[in-house]
Design an enzyme around this catalytic site. Sequence first.
Site, PDB file in Angstrom:
ATOM      1  CG  ASN A  13      44.945  41.599  50.543  1.00 23.34           C
ATOM      2  OD1 ASN A  13      43.698  40.863  49.160  1.00 23.34           O
ATOM      3  ND2 ASN A  13      45.281  42.824  50.480  1.00 23.34           N
ATOM      4  CD  GLN A  75      39.465  50.640  51.318  1.00 22.84           C
ATOM      5  OE1 GLN A  75      38.871  51.634  50.065  1.00 22.84           O
ATOM      6  NE2 GLN A  75      40.073  49.576  49.912  1.00 22.84           N
ATOM      7  CB  CYS A  84      37.897  43.440  48.904  1.00 25.43           C
ATOM      8  SG  CYS A  84      39.318  43.016  49.496  1.00 25.43           S
ATOM      9  N   GLY A  85      37.921  40.982  46.436  1.00 27.98           N
ATOM     10  CA  GLY A  85      37.724  39.310  46.335  1.00 27.98           C
ATOM     11  C   GLY A  85      38.668  38.549  47.450  1.00 27.98           C
ATOM     12  CG  ASN A 201      41.831  49.653  44.172  1.00 29.00           C
ATOM     13  OD1 ASN A 201      41.906  49.938  44.582  1.00 29.00           O
ATOM     14  ND2 ASN A 201      40.710  49.651  43.103  1.00 29.00           N
ATOM     15  NE  ARG A 219      38.326  53.194  44.782  1.00 28.02           N
ATOM     16  CZ  ARG A 219      37.108  53.113  44.362  1.00 28.02           C
ATOM     17  NH1 ARG A 219      37.094  53.956  43.354  1.00 28.02           N
ATOM     18  NH2 ARG A 219      36.479  51.997  44.906  1.00 28.02           N
ATOM     19  CB  CYS A 228      44.350  43.663  45.106  1.00 27.30           C
ATOM     20  SG  CYS A 228      43.089  45.254  44.828  1.00 27.30           S
ATOM     21  N   GLY A 229      42.952  40.425  45.289  1.00 26.42           N
ATOM     22  CA  GLY A 229      41.705  40.209  44.447  1.00 26.42           C
ATOM     23  C   GLY A 229      40.950  40.662  43.002  1.00 26.42           C
TER      24      GLY A 229
END
Length: 294
Positions: A13, A75, A84-85, A201, A219, A228-229
Amino acid sequence: MSVPFEKYDGAGNDFVVVDADDGAVEDRAAFARAHCDRETGVVDGAGGRRGADGVLFLSLDGDTDPATVTMTLVQPDGSVAEMCGNGARCVAAWAADRSGASTVAIDTPAGRRRAVVEEEVAVEMGTPTFDPGAVPLAGDDPAIDATLDELDGTPAAGLSVTAVNTGVPHAVVFVDDVEAVDIDAVAPPIRHADTFPEGANVTFAAREGDGYRQRTFERGVEGETRACGTGAVAVAAAAARLGHLSDAGETNWVTVTPPGGELGVAVPDDGPARLRGPAEKRFEGELPVPGGEQ
Protein backbone atom coordinates in the site's frame (compact mmCIF):
# COMPACT_ATOMS: atom_id res chain seq x y z
CA MET A 1 1.50 26.76 -5.30
CA SER A 2 3.07 23.49 -4.18
CA VAL A 3 3.21 21.54 -0.92
CA PRO A 4 5.95 19.28 0.50
CA PHE A 5 5.09 15.58 0.64
CA GLU A 6 6.62 12.23 1.49
CA LYS A 7 5.80 8.88 -0.09
CA TYR A 8 5.40 5.91 2.28
CA ASP A 9 4.82 2.24 1.55
CA GLY A 10 3.26 -0.36 3.83
CA ALA A 11 3.53 -3.91 2.44
CA GLY A 12 2.50 -2.69 -1.00
CA ASN A 13 0.00 0.00 0.00
CA ASP A 14 1.55 3.33 -1.00
CA PHE A 15 0.51 6.73 0.29
CA VAL A 16 1.28 10.39 -0.29
CA VAL A 17 1.81 11.94 3.15
CA VAL A 18 1.15 15.65 3.71
CA ASP A 19 1.58 17.62 6.93
CA ALA A 20 -1.91 19.01 7.50
CA ASP A 21 -0.71 21.76 9.83
CA ASP A 22 0.51 23.99 6.99
CA GLY A 23 -3.07 24.34 5.68
CA ALA A 24 -1.92 24.62 2.06
CA VAL A 25 -4.37 22.06 0.63
CA GLU A 26 -7.90 23.42 0.84
CA ASP A 27 -9.52 20.98 -1.60
CA ARG A 28 -8.24 17.65 -0.35
CA ALA A 29 -10.47 15.62 -2.66
CA ALA A 30 -9.11 17.35 -5.76
CA PHE A 31 -5.54 16.91 -4.49
CA ALA A 32 -6.07 13.17 -3.97
CA ARG A 33 -7.76 12.67 -7.33
CA ALA A 34 -4.88 14.44 -9.09
CA HIS A 35 -1.93 12.80 -7.38
CA CYS A 36 -3.24 9.27 -6.71
CA ASP A 37 -4.06 8.60 -10.36
CA ARG A 38 -2.15 5.49 -11.46
CA GLU A 39 -1.50 6.91 -14.93
CA THR A 40 -0.81 10.59 -14.29
CA GLY A 41 -0.19 10.89 -10.53
CA VAL A 42 2.94 11.34 -8.45
CA VAL A 43 6.09 9.47 -9.47
CA ASP A 44 9.61 9.50 -8.05
CA GLY A 45 12.61 10.53 -10.11
CA ALA A 46 13.67 6.92 -10.52
CA GLY A 47 10.52 6.15 -12.48
CA GLY A 48 8.89 4.01 -9.79
CA ARG A 49 5.25 3.20 -9.32
CA ARG A 50 3.02 6.12 -10.33
CA GLY A 51 0.11 7.40 -8.22
CA ALA A 52 -0.92 6.19 -4.76
CA ASP A 53 -3.61 4.36 -2.81
CA GLY A 54 -4.51 7.57 -0.99
CA VAL A 55 -3.30 10.79 0.61
CA LEU A 56 -2.66 10.85 4.36
CA PHE A 57 -3.17 14.33 5.83
CA LEU A 58 -1.47 14.23 9.23
CA SER A 59 -1.20 16.52 12.25
CA LEU A 60 1.41 15.56 14.86
CA ASP A 61 1.56 16.53 18.53
CA GLY A 62 4.95 15.29 19.70
CA ASP A 63 4.60 16.81 23.17
CA THR A 64 2.06 14.25 24.37
CA ASP A 65 2.91 10.86 25.85
CA PRO A 66 2.58 8.91 23.67
CA ALA A 67 3.02 11.14 20.65
CA THR A 68 -0.36 11.77 19.02
CA VAL A 69 -1.12 12.14 15.33
CA THR A 70 -4.48 12.90 13.73
CA MET A 71 -4.96 10.92 10.53
CA THR A 72 -7.28 11.69 7.64
CA LEU A 73 -7.06 9.40 4.61
CA VAL A 74 -8.49 10.78 1.38
CA GLN A 75 -8.89 8.08 -1.24
CA PRO A 76 -8.28 8.31 -4.99
CA ASP A 77 -11.96 9.06 -5.66
CA GLY A 78 -11.90 11.95 -3.16
CA SER A 79 -13.80 10.15 -0.39
CA VAL A 80 -12.55 9.87 3.19
CA ALA A 81 -11.87 6.40 4.62
CA GLU A 82 -12.69 5.80 8.27
CA MET A 83 -9.69 3.51 8.77
CA CYS A 84 -6.79 1.96 6.87
CA GLY A 85 -4.50 -0.52 8.58
CA ASN A 86 -1.45 -0.16 6.37
CA GLY A 87 -2.06 3.57 6.20
CA ALA A 88 -2.07 3.73 10.00
CA ARG A 89 1.20 1.82 10.10
CA CYS A 90 2.72 4.34 7.67
CA VAL A 91 1.37 7.13 9.87
CA ALA A 92 3.15 5.60 12.87
CA ALA A 93 6.42 5.33 10.94
CA TRP A 94 6.09 8.97 9.82
CA ALA A 95 5.36 10.15 13.36
CA ALA A 96 8.28 8.12 14.75
CA ASP A 97 10.62 9.64 12.15
CA ARG A 98 9.57 13.13 13.21
CA SER A 99 9.27 12.73 16.98
CA GLY A 100 11.63 9.89 17.82
CA ALA A 101 8.77 8.18 19.66
CA SER A 102 8.42 4.40 19.43
CA THR A 103 4.79 4.43 20.60
CA VAL A 104 2.21 6.53 18.78
CA ALA A 105 -1.50 7.21 19.35
CA ILE A 106 -3.35 7.66 16.06
CA ASP A 107 -6.70 9.44 16.02
CA THR A 108 -8.82 8.23 13.09
CA PRO A 109 -12.52 8.64 12.21
CA ALA A 110 -12.91 5.03 13.45
CA GLY A 111 -11.39 5.88 16.85
CA ARG A 112 -7.97 6.04 18.49
CA ARG A 113 -5.44 3.37 17.52
CA ARG A 114 -2.16 2.67 19.32
CA ALA A 115 0.91 1.75 17.28
CA VAL A 116 4.37 0.50 18.21
CA VAL A 117 7.33 1.15 15.90
CA GLU A 118 10.16 -1.38 16.07
CA GLU A 119 11.73 -3.34 13.19
CA GLU A 120 8.17 -3.59 11.89
CA VAL A 121 5.15 -1.45 12.77
CA ALA A 122 2.25 -2.97 14.73
CA VAL A 123 -1.04 -1.15 15.16
CA GLU A 124 -4.23 -1.86 17.09
CA MET A 125 -7.13 -2.24 14.68
CA GLY A 126 -10.15 -2.17 16.97
CA THR A 127 -12.41 -5.15 17.60
CA PRO A 128 -13.84 -6.74 14.43
CA THR A 129 -17.62 -6.89 14.46
CA PHE A 130 -20.11 -8.99 12.52
CA ASP A 131 -23.10 -7.08 13.91
CA PRO A 132 -25.37 -6.17 10.98
CA GLY A 133 -25.95 -2.67 12.27
CA ALA A 134 -22.23 -2.00 12.61
CA VAL A 135 -21.02 -3.45 9.29
CA PRO A 136 -23.57 -2.09 8.18
CA LEU A 137 -25.95 -4.49 6.45
CA ALA A 138 -29.38 -3.78 5.05
CA GLY A 139 -31.00 -6.63 7.01
CA ASP A 140 -31.21 -7.59 10.65
CA ASP A 141 -29.18 -10.79 10.43
CA PRO A 142 -25.40 -11.15 10.16
CA ALA A 143 -23.96 -12.47 6.92
CA ILE A 144 -21.75 -15.41 7.88
CA ASP A 145 -20.68 -17.65 4.99
CA ALA A 146 -23.87 -16.53 3.28
CA THR A 147 -24.89 -16.68 -0.36
CA LEU A 148 -26.66 -13.53 -1.54
CA ASP A 149 -29.61 -14.09 -3.88
CA GLU A 150 -29.09 -10.67 -5.41
CA LEU A 151 -25.80 -11.89 -6.91
CA ASP A 152 -27.59 -14.43 -9.10
CA GLY A 153 -26.90 -13.70 -12.74
CA THR A 154 -23.61 -11.89 -11.95
CA PRO A 155 -20.00 -13.19 -12.04
CA ALA A 156 -20.23 -13.43 -8.22
CA ALA A 157 -23.20 -15.83 -8.24
CA GLY A 158 -22.92 -18.68 -5.78
CA LEU A 159 -20.05 -17.25 -3.75
CA SER A 160 -20.34 -17.30 0.04
CA VAL A 161 -19.75 -13.98 1.80
CA THR A 162 -18.89 -13.18 5.40
CA ALA A 163 -19.51 -9.53 6.31
CA VAL A 164 -17.32 -7.92 8.97
CA ASN A 165 -16.36 -4.38 9.93
CA THR A 166 -12.66 -3.96 10.76
CA GLY A 167 -12.78 -0.17 10.76
CA VAL A 168 -14.46 -0.26 7.34
CA PRO A 169 -16.92 -2.84 5.95
CA HIS A 170 -15.52 -5.94 4.27
CA ALA A 171 -17.15 -8.79 2.41
CA VAL A 172 -14.79 -11.75 2.81
CA VAL A 173 -14.95 -14.55 0.26
CA PHE A 174 -12.93 -17.73 0.82
CA VAL A 175 -11.85 -19.45 -2.40
CA ASP A 176 -9.52 -22.27 -3.38
CA ASP A 177 -7.18 -20.04 -5.41
CA VAL A 178 -7.13 -16.25 -5.14
CA GLU A 179 -5.02 -15.94 -8.29
CA ALA A 180 -7.78 -17.57 -10.32
CA VAL A 181 -10.33 -14.90 -9.35
CA ASP A 182 -11.20 -12.36 -12.06
CA ILE A 183 -11.40 -9.68 -9.39
CA ASP A 184 -12.44 -6.84 -11.72
CA ALA A 185 -15.49 -8.87 -12.79
CA VAL A 186 -16.37 -10.68 -9.56
CA ALA A 187 -15.83 -7.98 -6.93
CA PRO A 188 -18.03 -5.08 -8.19
CA PRO A 189 -21.38 -6.91 -7.87
CA ILE A 190 -20.53 -7.65 -4.22
CA ARG A 191 -19.08 -4.19 -3.55
CA HIS A 192 -22.32 -2.56 -4.81
CA ALA A 193 -24.78 -5.16 -3.52
CA ASP A 194 -27.89 -3.79 -1.82
CA THR A 195 -26.93 -5.91 1.19
CA PHE A 196 -24.22 -3.29 1.85
CA PRO A 197 -25.99 0.10 1.99
CA GLU A 198 -22.65 1.94 2.35
CA GLY A 199 -20.79 -0.38 -0.02
CA ALA A 200 -18.05 -2.78 1.00
CA ASN A 201 -14.46 -3.67 0.34
CA VAL A 202 -14.35 -7.16 -1.18
CA THR A 203 -11.57 -9.43 0.07
CA PHE A 204 -10.79 -12.84 -1.39
CA ALA A 205 -8.71 -15.31 0.63
CA ALA A 206 -7.32 -18.78 0.14
CA ARG A 207 -5.63 -20.99 2.71
CA GLU A 208 -1.86 -21.32 2.34
CA GLY A 209 -0.14 -23.41 4.98
CA ASP A 210 -1.05 -21.94 8.36
CA GLY A 211 -2.01 -18.61 6.82
CA TYR A 212 -3.88 -17.08 3.90
CA ARG A 213 -3.23 -15.41 0.59
CA GLN A 214 -5.31 -12.26 0.10
CA ARG A 215 -6.56 -10.02 -2.68
CA THR A 216 -8.77 -7.00 -2.02
CA PHE A 217 -10.93 -4.77 -4.21
CA GLU A 218 -11.12 -1.52 -2.26
CA ARG A 219 -14.11 0.79 -2.01
CA GLY A 220 -12.94 4.32 -2.83
CA VAL A 221 -10.02 3.07 -4.89
CA GLU A 222 -12.53 1.14 -7.04
CA GLY A 223 -9.99 -1.46 -7.95
CA GLU A 224 -7.54 -3.98 -6.54
CA THR A 225 -4.75 -2.74 -4.28
CA ARG A 226 -1.44 -4.46 -3.63
CA ALA A 227 -2.28 -4.73 0.07
CA CYS A 228 -5.14 -3.92 2.45
CA GLY A 229 -4.60 -3.98 6.20
CA THR A 230 -8.26 -3.87 7.20
CA GLY A 231 -8.78 -6.65 4.64
CA ALA A 232 -6.04 -8.77 6.22
CA VAL A 233 -7.71 -8.36 9.61
CA ALA A 234 -11.07 -9.20 8.02
CA VAL A 235 -9.64 -12.44 6.62
CA ALA A 236 -8.32 -13.54 10.02
CA ALA A 237 -11.48 -12.45 11.85
CA ALA A 238 -13.76 -14.24 9.38
CA ALA A 239 -11.60 -17.36 9.47
CA ALA A 240 -11.76 -17.38 13.27
CA ARG A 241 -15.54 -16.86 13.22
CA LEU A 242 -15.92 -19.81 10.85
CA GLY A 243 -13.76 -22.02 13.06
CA HIS A 244 -10.83 -22.19 10.65
CA LEU A 245 -8.28 -20.87 13.17
CA SER A 246 -7.90 -23.20 16.11
CA ASP A 247 -4.96 -21.26 17.55
CA ALA A 248 -5.92 -17.63 16.87
CA GLY A 249 -5.52 -15.29 19.80
CA GLU A 250 -3.60 -12.46 21.40
CA THR A 251 -0.17 -14.06 21.01
CA ASN A 252 -0.85 -16.26 17.98
CA TRP A 253 -0.23 -14.38 14.78
CA VAL A 254 -1.82 -15.41 11.50
CA THR A 255 0.16 -14.70 8.34
CA VAL A 256 -1.90 -13.01 5.63
CA THR A 257 -0.14 -12.36 2.33
CA PRO A 258 -1.49 -9.84 -0.19
CA PRO A 259 0.38 -9.27 -3.47
CA GLY A 260 2.52 -6.49 -1.94
CA GLY A 261 4.06 -8.35 0.99
CA GLU A 262 3.47 -10.27 4.18
CA LEU A 263 1.35 -9.11 7.12
CA GLY A 264 0.74 -10.57 10.56
CA VAL A 265 -2.68 -10.44 12.24
CA ALA A 266 -3.69 -11.29 15.79
CA VAL A 267 -7.41 -11.65 16.55
CA PRO A 268 -7.99 -12.21 20.28
CA ASP A 269 -11.45 -13.22 21.49
CA ASP A 270 -11.89 -10.28 23.84
CA GLY A 271 -9.83 -7.34 22.60
CA PRO A 272 -8.69 -5.35 19.59
CA ALA A 273 -7.10 -7.05 16.62
CA ARG A 274 -3.54 -6.12 15.77
CA LEU A 275 -1.77 -5.76 12.45
CA ARG A 276 1.98 -5.77 11.89
CA GLY A 277 4.27 -5.51 8.91
CA PRO A 278 6.79 -3.26 7.14
CA ALA A 279 6.28 0.47 6.65
CA GLU A 280 8.92 2.73 5.20
CA LYS A 281 9.54 6.05 3.52
CA ARG A 282 10.32 5.84 -0.20
CA PHE A 283 11.03 9.41 -1.26
CA GLU A 284 9.95 13.04 -0.80
CA GLY A 285 9.40 16.16 -2.86
CA GLU A 286 6.81 18.82 -3.66
CA LEU A 287 3.46 18.53 -5.41
CA PRO A 288 1.31 21.24 -7.00
CA VAL A 289 -1.94 22.10 -5.26
CA PRO A 290 -4.85 21.96 -7.74
CA GLY A 291 -6.45 25.38 -7.98
CA GLY A 292 -3.77 26.93 -5.79
CA GLU A 293 -2.10 30.23 -6.65
CA GLN A 294 1.10 29.80 -8.62
